[in-house]
Write an enzyme that holds these catalytic residues in place. Structure first.
Site, short mmCIF file in Angstrom:
data_model
loop_
_atom_site.label_atom_id
_atom_site.label_comp_id
_atom_site.label_asym_id
_atom_site.label_seq_id
_atom_site.Cartn_x
_atom_site.Cartn_y
_atom_site.Cartn_z
CE LYS A 68 13.62 -7.95 -9.66
NZ LYS A 68 13.09 -9.23 -10.20
CB ILE A 98 19.46 -13.93 -16.11
CG1 ILE A 98 20.68 -13.03 -15.85
CG2 ILE A 98 19.28 -14.91 -14.95
CD1 ILE A 98 20.52 -12.12 -14.65
CE1 TYR A 123 13.82 -4.75 -11.82
CE2 TYR A 123 15.92 -4.34 -10.73
CZ TYR A 123 15.09 -5.17 -11.45
OH TYR A 123 15.51 -6.43 -11.78
CB SER A 133 17.85 -6.84 -8.33
OG SER A 133 18.73 -5.75 -8.50
#
Length: 284
Positions: free
Chosen positions: A177, A18, A173, A150
Protein backbone atom coordinates in the site's frame (compact mmCIF):
# COMPACT_ATOMS: atom_id res chain seq x y z
CA UNK A 1 -28.71 11.79 -6.93
CA UNK A 2 -27.27 12.36 -10.41
CA UNK A 3 -23.70 13.32 -9.56
CA UNK A 4 -22.32 10.55 -11.80
CA UNK A 5 -25.03 10.54 -14.48
CA UNK A 6 -23.61 9.59 -17.87
CA UNK A 7 -20.42 8.12 -16.40
CA UNK A 8 -19.24 4.52 -16.32
CA UNK A 9 -17.19 3.12 -13.44
CA UNK A 10 -15.12 -0.04 -13.17
CA UNK A 11 -14.75 -1.13 -9.55
CA UNK A 12 -12.57 -4.09 -8.62
CA UNK A 13 -13.07 -6.23 -5.54
CA UNK A 14 -16.76 -5.34 -5.75
CA UNK A 15 -18.52 -8.57 -4.83
CA UNK A 16 -18.62 -7.53 -1.17
CA UNK A 17 -17.29 -5.08 1.39
CA UNK A 18 -15.91 -1.65 0.52
CA UNK A 19 -15.95 -2.33 -3.22
CA UNK A 20 -19.62 -3.25 -3.26
CA UNK A 21 -20.47 -0.28 -1.03
CA UNK A 22 -18.74 2.10 -3.45
CA UNK A 23 -20.50 0.47 -6.41
CA UNK A 24 -23.89 0.87 -4.76
CA UNK A 25 -23.21 4.51 -3.91
CA UNK A 26 -22.03 5.28 -7.45
CA UNK A 27 -25.03 3.51 -8.99
CA UNK A 28 -27.33 5.56 -6.75
CA UNK A 29 -25.72 8.66 -8.26
CA UNK A 30 -26.54 7.56 -11.79
CA UNK A 31 -23.33 5.80 -12.85
CA UNK A 32 -23.26 2.65 -14.93
CA UNK A 33 -21.08 0.27 -12.93
CA UNK A 34 -19.01 -2.74 -13.91
CA UNK A 35 -18.20 -4.86 -10.88
CA UNK A 36 -14.96 -6.80 -10.93
CA UNK A 37 -14.20 -9.82 -8.75
CA UNK A 38 -11.82 -12.75 -8.86
CA UNK A 39 -14.56 -15.25 -9.66
CA UNK A 40 -18.22 -15.95 -10.06
CA UNK A 41 -19.74 -17.89 -7.19
CA UNK A 42 -18.66 -18.24 -3.58
CA UNK A 43 -15.15 -17.61 -2.32
CA UNK A 44 -14.43 -19.88 0.64
CA UNK A 45 -16.25 -18.78 3.78
CA UNK A 46 -16.60 -15.13 2.70
CA UNK A 47 -20.15 -13.93 2.34
CA UNK A 48 -21.28 -12.37 -0.92
CA UNK A 49 -20.78 -13.29 -4.57
CA UNK A 50 -20.41 -11.31 -7.77
CA UNK A 51 -23.82 -12.55 -8.92
CA UNK A 52 -25.45 -11.35 -5.71
CA UNK A 53 -23.75 -7.97 -5.95
CA UNK A 54 -24.98 -7.41 -9.50
CA UNK A 55 -28.51 -8.47 -8.55
CA UNK A 56 -28.53 -6.13 -5.54
CA UNK A 57 -27.58 -3.08 -7.59
CA UNK A 58 -30.06 -4.01 -10.33
CA UNK A 59 -32.79 -4.06 -7.70
CA UNK A 60 -31.63 -1.07 -5.71
CA UNK A 61 -30.67 1.42 -8.39
CA UNK A 62 -32.52 0.03 -11.39
CA UNK A 63 -29.48 1.18 -13.32
CA UNK A 64 -26.88 -0.25 -15.63
CA UNK A 65 -24.72 -2.85 -13.91
CA UNK A 66 -22.60 -5.75 -15.07
CA UNK A 67 -20.10 -8.14 -13.55
CA UNK A 68 -16.78 -9.38 -14.85
CA UNK A 69 -14.60 -12.09 -13.30
CA UNK A 70 -10.83 -11.62 -13.45
CA UNK A 71 -7.96 -12.93 -11.35
CA UNK A 72 -5.93 -9.74 -10.91
CA UNK A 73 -2.89 -11.70 -9.79
CA UNK A 74 -2.67 -13.07 -13.34
CA UNK A 75 -0.94 -10.55 -15.62
CA UNK A 76 -2.39 -12.15 -18.75
CA UNK A 77 -5.93 -12.23 -17.36
CA UNK A 78 -5.90 -8.54 -16.43
CA UNK A 79 -4.13 -7.38 -19.61
CA UNK A 80 -7.35 -6.30 -21.33
CA UNK A 81 -9.72 -5.91 -18.38
CA UNK A 82 -10.62 -2.31 -19.17
CA UNK A 83 -11.43 -3.22 -22.79
CA UNK A 84 -13.59 -6.09 -21.58
CA UNK A 85 -15.41 -3.78 -19.16
CA UNK A 86 -16.01 -1.21 -21.90
CA UNK A 87 -17.97 -3.79 -23.91
CA UNK A 88 -20.83 -3.37 -21.45
CA UNK A 89 -21.52 0.38 -21.30
CA UNK A 90 -18.83 2.10 -23.32
CA UNK A 91 -15.72 4.04 -22.27
CA UNK A 92 -14.64 3.84 -18.64
CA UNK A 93 -14.68 7.25 -16.93
CA UNK A 94 -13.84 6.04 -13.42
CA UNK A 95 -11.65 3.24 -12.12
CA UNK A 96 -11.72 2.28 -8.46
CA UNK A 97 -8.91 -0.14 -7.66
CA UNK A 98 -10.28 -1.72 -4.50
CA UNK A 99 -9.30 -5.38 -4.86
CA UNK A 100 -6.59 -6.39 -2.41
CA UNK A 101 -4.60 -9.43 -1.40
CA UNK A 102 -3.10 -9.93 2.04
CA UNK A 103 -1.12 -12.57 3.85
CA UNK A 104 -0.83 -12.00 7.57
CA UNK A 105 2.65 -13.23 8.36
CA UNK A 106 5.62 -11.83 10.23
CA UNK A 107 7.98 -9.85 7.96
CA UNK A 108 10.79 -12.31 8.64
CA UNK A 109 8.60 -15.18 7.46
CA UNK A 110 6.64 -13.94 4.43
CA UNK A 111 7.71 -15.89 1.35
CA UNK A 112 8.77 -14.62 -2.06
CA UNK A 113 5.64 -16.15 -3.57
CA UNK A 114 3.40 -14.42 -1.03
CA UNK A 115 5.11 -11.07 -1.57
CA UNK A 116 4.82 -11.41 -5.34
CA UNK A 117 1.12 -12.26 -5.08
CA UNK A 118 0.39 -9.24 -2.89
CA UNK A 119 2.37 -6.86 -5.08
CA UNK A 120 0.65 -8.17 -8.20
CA UNK A 121 -2.86 -7.57 -6.86
CA UNK A 122 -2.21 -4.48 -4.73
CA UNK A 123 0.28 -2.57 -6.89
CA UNK A 124 0.77 -3.96 -10.38
CA UNK A 125 -2.92 -4.50 -11.14
CA UNK A 126 -3.98 -0.93 -10.22
CA UNK A 127 -1.12 0.46 -12.31
CA UNK A 128 -2.01 -1.76 -15.27
CA UNK A 129 -5.70 -0.83 -15.18
CA UNK A 130 -4.92 2.87 -14.96
CA UNK A 131 -2.56 2.60 -17.92
CA UNK A 132 -5.18 0.71 -19.93
CA UNK A 133 -7.69 3.51 -19.38
CA UNK A 134 -5.42 6.54 -19.77
CA UNK A 135 -5.52 6.81 -23.57
CA UNK A 136 -9.32 7.01 -23.63
CA UNK A 137 -9.45 9.37 -20.67
CA UNK A 138 -6.89 11.67 -22.31
CA UNK A 139 -8.86 11.67 -25.54
CA UNK A 140 -12.04 12.68 -23.71
CA UNK A 141 -10.21 15.13 -21.45
CA UNK A 142 -11.60 13.66 -18.25
CA UNK A 143 -11.22 10.67 -15.97
CA UNK A 144 -10.85 9.53 -12.39
CA UNK A 145 -8.64 6.82 -10.92
CA UNK A 146 -9.07 6.04 -7.25
CA UNK A 147 -6.75 3.58 -5.54
CA UNK A 148 -7.96 2.17 -2.24
CA UNK A 149 -5.10 2.08 0.24
CA UNK A 150 -4.67 1.39 3.94
CA UNK A 151 -3.30 3.01 7.07
CA UNK A 152 -1.03 -0.04 7.30
CA UNK A 153 1.19 1.79 4.78
CA UNK A 154 2.49 3.59 7.87
CA UNK A 155 4.29 1.79 10.67
CA UNK A 156 1.93 1.67 13.66
CA UNK A 157 3.07 2.36 17.18
CA UNK A 158 4.46 -0.87 18.64
CA UNK A 159 2.95 -2.47 20.57
CA UNK A 160 -0.27 -1.98 18.60
CA UNK A 161 -2.75 -1.54 21.43
CA UNK A 162 -2.71 -4.92 23.18
CA UNK A 163 -1.38 -6.98 20.28
CA UNK A 164 2.22 -6.49 19.23
CA UNK A 165 1.91 -9.29 16.70
CA UNK A 166 -0.90 -7.47 14.90
CA UNK A 167 1.47 -4.57 14.23
CA UNK A 168 4.05 -6.86 12.66
CA UNK A 169 2.02 -9.24 10.50
CA UNK A 170 0.54 -6.37 8.46
CA UNK A 171 4.01 -5.24 7.35
CA UNK A 172 4.13 -6.99 3.96
CA UNK A 173 0.59 -5.91 3.09
CA UNK A 174 1.28 -2.37 4.27
CA UNK A 175 4.42 -2.24 2.13
CA UNK A 176 2.34 -2.82 -0.99
CA UNK A 177 0.00 0.00 0.00
CA UNK A 178 2.93 2.34 0.62
CA UNK A 179 4.16 1.59 -2.89
CA UNK A 180 0.68 2.22 -4.27
CA UNK A 181 0.46 5.58 -2.47
CA UNK A 182 3.76 6.75 -3.93
CA UNK A 183 2.92 5.64 -7.46
CA UNK A 184 -0.47 7.31 -7.22
CA UNK A 185 1.08 10.67 -6.43
CA UNK A 186 3.53 10.47 -9.32
CA UNK A 187 0.90 9.41 -11.85
CA UNK A 188 -1.52 12.05 -10.57
CA UNK A 189 0.84 14.90 -11.31
CA UNK A 190 1.77 13.46 -14.70
CA UNK A 191 -1.82 13.32 -15.98
CA UNK A 192 -3.44 16.23 -14.13
CA UNK A 193 -3.06 18.52 -17.14
CA UNK A 194 -5.07 15.97 -19.17
CA UNK A 195 -8.08 16.40 -16.88
CA UNK A 196 -7.50 13.08 -15.12
CA UNK A 197 -7.76 12.96 -11.33
CA UNK A 198 -5.76 10.24 -9.58
CA UNK A 199 -5.96 9.81 -5.82
CA UNK A 200 -5.62 7.35 -2.98
CA UNK A 201 -8.21 6.79 -0.25
CA UNK A 202 -7.94 4.67 2.88
CA UNK A 203 -10.35 3.99 5.74
CA UNK A 204 -9.66 6.13 8.78
CA UNK A 205 -10.39 3.11 10.97
CA UNK A 206 -11.40 -0.53 10.67
CA UNK A 207 -14.30 -1.25 8.31
CA UNK A 208 -15.95 -4.47 9.42
CA UNK A 209 -16.40 -6.24 6.11
CA UNK A 210 -16.75 -10.00 5.73
CA UNK A 211 -12.99 -10.28 5.25
CA UNK A 212 -12.09 -8.38 8.42
CA UNK A 213 -12.14 -11.28 10.86
CA UNK A 214 -8.53 -10.76 11.88
CA UNK A 215 -9.19 -7.28 13.24
CA UNK A 216 -12.79 -7.77 14.34
CA UNK A 217 -11.85 -8.42 17.96
CA UNK A 218 -9.68 -5.29 18.04
CA UNK A 219 -12.64 -3.22 16.87
CA UNK A 220 -14.99 -4.80 19.38
CA UNK A 221 -12.64 -3.97 22.25
CA UNK A 222 -12.11 -0.43 20.92
CA UNK A 223 -15.27 0.71 19.08
CA UNK A 224 -13.66 4.07 18.31
CA UNK A 225 -11.35 2.19 15.95
CA UNK A 226 -14.21 1.18 13.61
CA UNK A 227 -16.17 3.13 11.01
CA UNK A 228 -19.23 2.40 8.85
CA UNK A 229 -18.63 1.35 5.26
CA UNK A 230 -20.84 4.25 4.17
CA UNK A 231 -18.07 6.68 5.15
CA UNK A 232 -15.67 5.13 2.65
CA UNK A 233 -18.33 5.09 -0.06
CA UNK A 234 -19.12 8.78 0.44
CA UNK A 235 -15.44 9.73 0.42
CA UNK A 236 -14.90 7.71 -2.76
CA UNK A 237 -17.77 9.55 -4.41
CA UNK A 238 -16.19 12.89 -3.50
CA UNK A 239 -12.85 11.91 -5.04
CA UNK A 240 -14.46 10.50 -8.20
CA UNK A 241 -16.61 13.53 -8.94
CA UNK A 242 -14.33 16.42 -7.97
CA UNK A 243 -11.01 17.79 -9.17
CA UNK A 244 -8.65 16.44 -6.53
CA UNK A 245 -5.10 15.67 -7.63
CA UNK A 246 -2.60 13.34 -5.98
CA UNK A 247 -4.26 13.13 -2.61
CA UNK A 248 -3.24 10.33 -0.24
CA UNK A 249 -6.05 10.77 2.20
CA UNK A 250 -8.36 9.10 4.68
CA UNK A 251 -12.13 8.74 4.63
CA UNK A 252 -13.28 10.66 7.69
CA UNK A 253 -10.78 13.50 7.51
CA UNK A 254 -11.52 14.00 3.80
CA UNK A 255 -15.28 14.32 4.34
CA UNK A 256 -14.73 16.54 7.37
CA UNK A 257 -12.39 18.84 5.43
CA UNK A 258 -14.89 19.12 2.56
CA UNK A 259 -17.87 19.65 4.87
CA UNK A 260 -19.71 16.67 3.42
CA UNK A 261 -22.36 14.54 5.10
CA UNK A 262 -22.67 10.77 4.79
CA UNK A 263 -25.56 9.28 2.84
CA UNK A 264 -26.92 5.74 2.85
CA UNK A 265 -25.53 3.55 0.07
CA UNK A 266 -28.75 3.85 -1.92
CA UNK A 267 -28.52 7.62 -1.66
CA UNK A 268 -31.93 8.06 -0.07
CA UNK A 269 -31.12 8.78 3.58
CA UNK A 270 -28.86 11.32 5.26
CA UNK A 271 -26.95 9.42 7.95
CA UNK A 272 -24.97 12.26 9.49
CA UNK A 273 -21.39 13.44 9.64
CA UNK A 274 -18.26 11.39 9.01
CA UNK A 275 -17.84 10.52 12.67
CA UNK A 276 -21.03 8.54 13.14
CA UNK A 277 -20.38 5.31 15.06
CA UNK A 278 -19.91 1.99 13.34
CA UNK A 279 -22.32 -0.87 13.90
CA UNK A 280 -19.99 -3.58 15.17
CA UNK A 281 -22.60 -6.27 14.67
CA UNK A 282 -22.95 -5.69 10.93
CA UNK A 283 -20.95 -7.38 8.19
CA UNK A 284 -20.87 -5.99 4.66
Amino acid sequence: METLAGKTALITGASRGIGLAIARRFAAEGAAVVLGASRWGAHGKLKGTLEEAVALIEKEAAGSVAGIACDLSDETARADLVRQAEKHFGPIDIIVNNAAASKMRLPSEVSTQERSWMFDVNVNAPIDLAQQALAGMRERGRGWVLNISSSTALQPVVPYRDSQVAAHVICAYGSTKAALDRYTQGLAHEVAADGICVNTLAPENIVLTSGADYVRDIARRSPDMAEPVEVMAEAALALCSGNHVGRVTYSRRLLHSLGLQVMSLDGTTLLGDAFLPADLDSTV
